[in-house]
Enzyme design. Sequence first.
Site, PDB file in Angstrom:
ATOM      1  N   PHE A 196       0.840  -1.187   0.000  1.00  0.00           N
ATOM      2  CA  PHE A 196       0.000   0.000   0.000  1.00  0.00           C
ATOM      3  C   PHE A 196       0.879   1.241   0.000  1.00  0.00           C
ATOM      4  CE2 PHE A 196      -4.482   1.323   0.958  1.00  0.00           C
ATOM      5  CZ  PHE A 196      -5.108   0.329   0.225  1.00  0.00           C
ATOM      6  N   GLN A 239      -7.934  15.254   2.545  1.00  0.00           N
ATOM      7  CA  GLN A 239      -7.223  14.373   1.622  1.00  0.00           C
ATOM      8  C   GLN A 239      -7.942  14.215   0.286  1.00  0.00           C
ATOM      9  OE1 GLN A 239      -6.678   9.892   2.415  1.00  0.00           O
ATOM     10  NE2 GLN A 239      -4.597  10.728   2.479  1.00  0.00           N
ATOM     11  N   HIS A 294      -8.038  11.778  -2.773  1.00  0.00           N
ATOM     12  CA  HIS A 294      -7.600  10.427  -3.163  1.00  0.00           C
ATOM     13  C   HIS A 294      -7.207  10.453  -4.637  1.00  0.00           C
ATOM     14  CE1 HIS A 294      -7.617   6.125  -3.913  1.00  0.00           C
ATOM     15  NE2 HIS A 294      -7.702   5.922  -2.602  1.00  0.00           N
ATOM     16  N   LEU A 306     -14.719   5.809  -5.680  1.00  0.00           N
ATOM     17  CA  LEU A 306     -13.338   5.480  -5.342  1.00  0.00           C
ATOM     18  C   LEU A 306     -12.898   4.192  -6.040  1.00  0.00           C
ATOM     19  CD1 LEU A 306     -10.938   5.783  -3.227  1.00  0.00           C
ATOM     20  CD2 LEU A 306     -12.299   4.316  -1.767  1.00  0.00           C
ATOM     21  N   GLU A 342      -6.671   2.128  -3.663  1.00  0.00           N
ATOM     22  CA  GLU A 342      -5.216   2.191  -3.730  1.00  0.00           C
ATOM     23  C   GLU A 342      -4.644   0.779  -3.836  1.00  0.00           C
ATOM     24  OE1 GLU A 342      -3.516   5.122  -1.107  1.00  0.00           O
ATOM     25  OE2 GLU A 342      -2.047   3.687  -0.381  1.00  0.00           O
ATOM     26  N   ARG A 394      -0.564   9.711  -0.676  1.00  0.00           N
ATOM     27  CA  ARG A 394      -1.678  10.164  -1.506  1.00  0.00           C
ATOM     28  C   ARG A 394      -1.577  11.633  -1.904  1.00  0.00           C
ATOM     29  NH1 ARG A 394      -6.713   6.996   1.496  1.00  0.00           N
ATOM     30  NH2 ARG A 394      -6.192   4.964   0.615  1.00  0.00           N
ATOM     31  N   HIS A 441     -11.726  12.925  -0.323  1.00  0.00           N
ATOM     32  CA  HIS A 441     -11.907  11.571   0.160  1.00  0.00           C
ATOM     33  C   HIS A 441     -12.003  11.480   1.675  1.00  0.00           C
ATOM     34  CE1 HIS A 441     -11.605   7.267   0.238  1.00  0.00           C
ATOM     35  NE2 HIS A 441     -10.452   7.267   0.877  1.00  0.00           N
ATOM     36  N   ARG A 473      -3.090  11.219   5.649  1.00  0.00           N
ATOM     37  CA  ARG A 473      -3.280   9.867   6.168  1.00  0.00           C
ATOM     38  C   ARG A 473      -2.758   8.847   5.167  1.00  0.00           C
ATOM     39  NH1 ARG A 473      -6.897   6.046   5.157  1.00  0.00           N
ATOM     40  NH2 ARG A 473      -8.447   7.372   4.118  1.00  0.00           N
TER      41      ARG A 473
END
Lengths: 324, 574
Positions: free
Chosen positions: B116, B229, B231, B241, B244, B280, B344, B388
């Site tokens: 990730f 954030q 995304h 979405l 990721e 991100r 996001h 994050r």
Amino acid sequence: MQVSLRVRRFDPESNQGPYYQTYSMDAPDYYTVLDALIHIREETDGTLGLRCSCRSAICGSCAMRIDGHAKLACKTKIIDLTADGGEVTVEPVGNMPVVKDLIADMKPFWDKIRAVDPWLQPEGPEPEREYVVPNEAMQDLAGAMNCIMCGACVSDCTVLEAELNRGVPVEKTWLAPAALAKAYRFVGDPRDDHQYDRLEKLSDSGGIWDCTHCFECIEVCPKGVAPMDRIMALRDKAVSAGITNNNGTRHAKAFHDSIKAYGRLDEVTLVPKSVGFFNIRELLPQMPTGLRMLKAGKLRLPHKAENKKKIKQIVDSLDKEQME
Amino acid sequence: MLEHDVLVVGAGLAGLRVAIEAQKQGVDVAVITKVHPVRSHSNAAQGGINAALEQEGSPDSWEAHAFDTVKGSDYLGDQDAIEIICREAGPEIIELEHMGVVFNRDETGHLGVRAFGGATYSRTFFVGDITGQALLHVMYEQVLKANTRIYEEWFVTSLIVEDGVCRGVVAMDLATRRLHTIKAKAVVLATGGAGRVFEPSTNALIVTGDGISQAYRAGAPLMDMEMVQFHPTTLKQNGALLTEGARGEGAYLLNAEGERFLGNERNQFYAPSKMELAARDVISRAEQIEIDAGRGVDGCVLLDCRHLGEDLIRERLWQIWELAMDFANVDIMKDPVPIRPGVHYIMGGIKTDVDGRAWDVNGGGWGGVKGLFAVGECACINAHGANRLGANSLLETVVYGRRAGLTAGFYVKEAPTALLSEAKMADDESRIKEIISRPDNGDRWAALRLEMGEMMNSQVGIFRTKENLEGALEKIQEMKLRYRHVPIQNKGNIFNTDLQFHLELGLMLDCAEVIALSALSREESRGAHYRLDFPARDDEKWLKHTMAYYTPEGPEMDTLPVTITQWEPTERKY
């Protein structure tokens, strides 16, 4: 494109019964039924009641009947339903009481889910780390966990519909597809230690044997959970576990034996063989149906099919495959 | 009057986790939620949940996870909170597995992981690309098992604070529109983020910042609200979405020229070493630069999954395959799918300590409201700082959900019973009656919400300037004035969503104001907050949190120092 949405309206606060209201609009090609309903609610009619949230087929809020079948409104594009100038009919889910417009009372749905004890029940001391189980088992269960509890399968379940039409109180109706798919998720879980009890309970009347294979739940499920396949898998597991002292298994066996013997279904003995020849309590209520069928020429005494031999060969080879 | 020891507001993963833990303490717990629990937005988390689980031969450690998180946060995360979330991650994963989560396994039958963004090692546990849904449904099973009282489809209209202590809520039963006072010794907010303040957004329509605004109005400060954030991979059509996890499995990001642009040295913001697995904020900025420079495709760049193969997509990315098919008409097995950055998640929120308390018990000088707790996205325990890391949000809900549940359980055993008036309910009733009785002036809340959302996206978005932010604040003031006269059409009592959305918009306007003002106050660039007029990170002046306090005249800004335990700020490169 020009489209009309014919929406079933119902507001218990007015003295009016349910009625249909048609909203016309110019909908962009990408519009889903949900986009159109939100557009109506936000731009033209703030009284329209519906549930929705994620807009991407994950939250399960917006199941409703669209042109007669349960669908997620957010996943159903208008352009796939009708041509320019066409009409789409939108109604609340079936088999559940309507609260207002497209909002149904989902209590029957959740009660059924709760009835299958939907939580993992391992026994003995927990391992310090994770349970070690094959990935394939988890993959299979993840397919069932893909269920978003939208209620589409329960809405369009024909067994449930027939029961409700017969006047069976909703709490006495069968478990229906979603709860059984949920049950499968535990029965199929190698970490669960109550598979036998679960299967035994599920084999009772109102459980896995009440499904009539109509395929409707597979057809309408927006997430590919295929509840009916899960129900059939539960039947296999129950029979393999030796849970056969029930009408469902006897019914299946009577079906099998009749096909093997005559090459076709012997409807006269099917019912007594399922419930037991001396089970007067369950046989008696079936009599009027039997007589009506006889009168309508739908019941014939056992007679052999023309290519009986070939059919028997098929049954035998299937039996053999099953044994192996 | 309804009464409970602990009242949890919100039934997503965080709220349910709180309820389970508090109930274990033998106190009376109830959950109140505006949608059925499994409709909550935790569902939308796709990719997974992070933990450095101790495994033989694995070089990973909770410290490595913590360092990645600190670096991901651009050094704004409080390191005590980060240490806790990373140290307690492993046992939480095991507990989730024992509860019944059907995590993917490796070939030996042990828990499997995927890579990730922003992570040094692969440490993301997952269920295909429906991890959030799989966790939420299992947590709901646990709540059914515990027979927890749930007020379903009830909407909280106000927190009740008397003598500086939170003593309950006023809530509306959406099925009848009737208001109720619910008395509680502790109120735990787990109401999720505020994504709908922006348009478009990956967030569900229910994510309207309710708890954040209500806590703020009740006197709890909001921290780092400028940290929003974007995304990197959201569908153009509806903002949905795409996980990721796709990049974790090896998908590429391409520009119109078919180039994996993140590796290009032409721009200092790119990520030549981590490429598609950078943080991100870095990737979203890079994408926006490509799009703005004319190297995009129709306002997007491309996510390319083709080389991952059909089997992998079918086993691990089936949901995004479906989403791209349904909403973008693209088969990701055969074609790259156009994507763009989209709002996001909000890192900021209700300031709490590491046990979820939204009041200052350690003399930190930030005030707050006693008896009020917050957890999950609405809270700012500050494990995420300015950005994050993916798959740390699910982790936050369970680690801090458990801690807050435990602490709230203890707290209510000591808390005295107080008398509670129904004055707040009467206030809310007349406020609602006034809205219902407004004459139609042609304005609609939906129009105002759309205007607010689009304005926030364009003026408080990925790239910010003083001028744009001041303009945004001016517009928000106008919108707040206009809001006071916006009527509703629906005068009924049964599921009056017209009324509910109207109330939600009022709450969102507060969030918008605090986000814009916090962004204006932070005169530097850090993590998700990028100021074109202050393009550098400024540790000397801004290694600190912004704090926003409610006053009738508007938010009052202050700052708090960042907690640093073992990782001194250094340059952040991916």
